[in-house]
Design a protein around this motif. Structure first.
Motif, PDB file in Angstrom:
ATOM      1  N   ARG A 201       0.865  -1.188   0.000  1.00  0.00           N
ATOM      2  CA  ARG A 201       0.000   0.000   0.000  1.00  0.00           C
ATOM      3  C   ARG A 201       0.898   1.234   0.000  1.00  0.00           C
ATOM      4  NH1 ARG A 201      -5.446  -0.827   1.648  1.00  0.00           N
ATOM      5  NH2 ARG A 201      -5.916  -3.037   2.053  1.00  0.00           N
ATOM      6  N   LEU A 202       0.821   2.016  -1.074  1.00  0.00           N
ATOM      7  CA  LEU A 202       1.656   3.199  -1.236  1.00  0.00           C
ATOM      8  C   LEU A 202       0.867   4.456  -0.888  1.00  0.00           C
ATOM      9  CD1 LEU A 202       3.178   2.227  -4.685  1.00  0.00           C
ATOM     10  CD2 LEU A 202       4.471   2.344  -2.565  1.00  0.00           C
ATOM     11  N   ASP A 203       1.473   5.339  -0.102  1.00  0.00           N
ATOM     12  CA  ASP A 203       0.876   6.634   0.186  1.00  0.00           C
ATOM     13  C   ASP A 203       0.851   7.487  -1.085  1.00  0.00           C
ATOM     14  OD1 ASP A 203       0.842   5.757   2.804  1.00  0.00           O
ATOM     15  OD2 ASP A 203       2.587   6.959   3.425  1.00  0.00           O
ATOM     16  N   PRO A 204       0.002   8.538  -1.136  1.00  0.00           N
ATOM     17  CA  PRO A 204      -0.004   9.430  -2.310  1.00  0.00           C
ATOM     18  C   PRO A 204       1.387   9.972  -2.617  1.00  0.00           C
ATOM     19  CG  PRO A 204      -1.891   9.897  -0.917  1.00  0.00           C
ATOM     20  CD  PRO A 204      -1.052   8.902  -0.166  1.00  0.00           C
ATOM     21  N   GLY A 205       1.834   9.789  -3.860  1.00  0.00           N
ATOM     22  CA  GLY A 205       3.120  10.287  -4.308  1.00  0.00           C
ATOM     23  C   GLY A 205       4.334   9.514  -3.835  1.00  0.00           C
ATOM     24  N   ALA A 206       4.142   8.413  -3.127  1.00  0.00           N
ATOM     25  CA  ALA A 206       5.274   7.649  -2.586  1.00  0.00           C
ATOM     26  C   ALA A 206       6.041   6.940  -3.697  1.00  0.00           C
ATOM     27  CB  ALA A 206       4.787   6.625  -1.564  1.00  0.00           C
ATOM     28  N   GLU A 207       7.339   6.765  -3.474  1.00  0.00           N
ATOM     29  CA  GLU A 207       8.205   6.002  -4.374  1.00  0.00           C
ATOM     30  C   GLU A 207       8.912   4.932  -3.564  1.00  0.00           C
ATOM     31  OE1 GLU A 207      10.549   7.905  -7.570  1.00  0.00           O
ATOM     32  OE2 GLU A 207      12.300   7.046  -6.543  1.00  0.00           O
TER      33      GLU A 207
END
Length: 336
Positions: A201-207
């Protein structure tokens, strides 16, 4: 979960020439039985590819409000020579099988059933007060290697601890994965071939940069949000990206809404299998024998190949008719 296609195609999978780079597999919608059927989005097997490692079946379903749609109601049905991997994002499913297991599948917990020489089971949405009524998840199958096809059926359960790193939450439910900084996260659940299975699960804008096993091929199934991968590929929801063996890392970039995905992996299977309906075999004869035995038992013989269990919802699923041609190898490339 069962394959309810009334005219299932046979699939012979394994040992294909690994293609360079990556391929995107679009999902096709498949009704999960009955007039109020829940629709699933299936990406494996597909015309472009039938397996990723030992993974031979990928269904993605929901979000589905089971209180209004009827949800998942899959009566007792058989399996041979495979494992079923159940992973939920929301909702609950009651699992029953002929090994005597009655389990509730809940989000964030792996439920792995090994069919071995034969098992039958049922899967039914839990519709009751106090239970989340939105059903949403994936069902995966993995093929057992030749030396393990006759193992005794059994059931494994595991709840991985989510790991936070670089704006992401990672839950490894099968195998092991290398996170930024070289940290390895692994699952204790034994498998019959090397496998990787993880929810990310990636946060908004995460890389997020992940280390990969160069001998594995990988699959990325996007569940929600926007996702860009390191080769410049934008992945659409419910699409499955296949990455051939070779890369040592993978970069995942989330859009402004974040992204949820399933990461799969394993070395190319290296064996040919015939998959038809709910059976995996090595030949036409294997599948015919399994179907005939199931039709003779239909979940009523506790001492039979597939066993029996108490199912309060009615009768077992009969197998579809066999095709009028011999099940034969088709390979993993585009079907002719």
């Amino acid at each position: 979960m069962t394959n309810l296609d009334p005219k299932p195609q046979e699939r012979v999978c394994g040992d294909d020439a690994v293609r360079a780079g990556s391929t995107i597999i679009e999902p096709r919608e498949v009704p999960l039985g009955g007039p109020r059927a829940m629709t699933v989005r299936r990406t494996l097997p597909a015309r472009q590819r039938s397996m990723i490692g030992a993974y031979c079946f990928v269904d993605h379903y929901g979000p589905d409000d089971v209180s209004t749609t009827g949800g998942m109601v899959v009566p007792p049905h058989p399996h041979t020579s495979l494992q079923t991997v159940s992973w939920l994002f929301s909702g609950q499913i009651e699992h029953r099988d002929s090994t005597g297991v009655v389990a509730t599948v809940v989000p964030g917990q792996l439920n792995l059933m090994t069919a071995g020489h034969g098992v039958c089971h049922s899967e039914v949405s839990v519709v009751e007060p106090g239970v989340e009524q939105v059903l949403h998840g994936v069902q995966l199958w993995t093929a057992l290697p030749a030396e393990s096809v006759d193992v005794a059926p059994h059931f494994d359960h595991f709840e991985p601890e989510p790991v936070r790193v670089d704006g992401a939450s990672v839950s490894v439910f099968l195998g092991r994965l290398t996170l930024p900084g070289g940290r390895e996260v692994s699952s204790p659940v034994p498998t019959y071939t090397p496998l990787l299975g993880a929810e990310i699960r990636l946060d908004p804008g995460a890389e997020l940069v992940l280390g990969l096993d160069r001998g594995f091929e990988h699959g990325v199934l996007l569940d929600r949000g926007g996702l860009n991968l390191d080769d410049g590929c934008d992945l659409a929801r419910s699409h499955l990206l296949h990455e051939a063996p070779g890369p040592e890392s993978m970069t995942l970039r989330a859009g402004e809404e974040g992204a949820d995905l399933i990461l799969l992996g394993g070395p190319p299977f290296g064996e040919q299998i015939v998959m038809w309906w709910n059976f995996v075999g090595r030949s036409h004869e294997d599948v015919v024998a399994a179907r005939e035995r199931w039709q003779a038992e239909l979940g009523h013989d506790p001492d039979g190949r597939f066993g029996a269990f108490d199912y309060p919802g009615g009768e077992s699923l009969p197998a579809p008719a066999m095709p009028h041609v011999r099940l034969r190898p088709r390979g993993l490339g585009p079907r002719r």
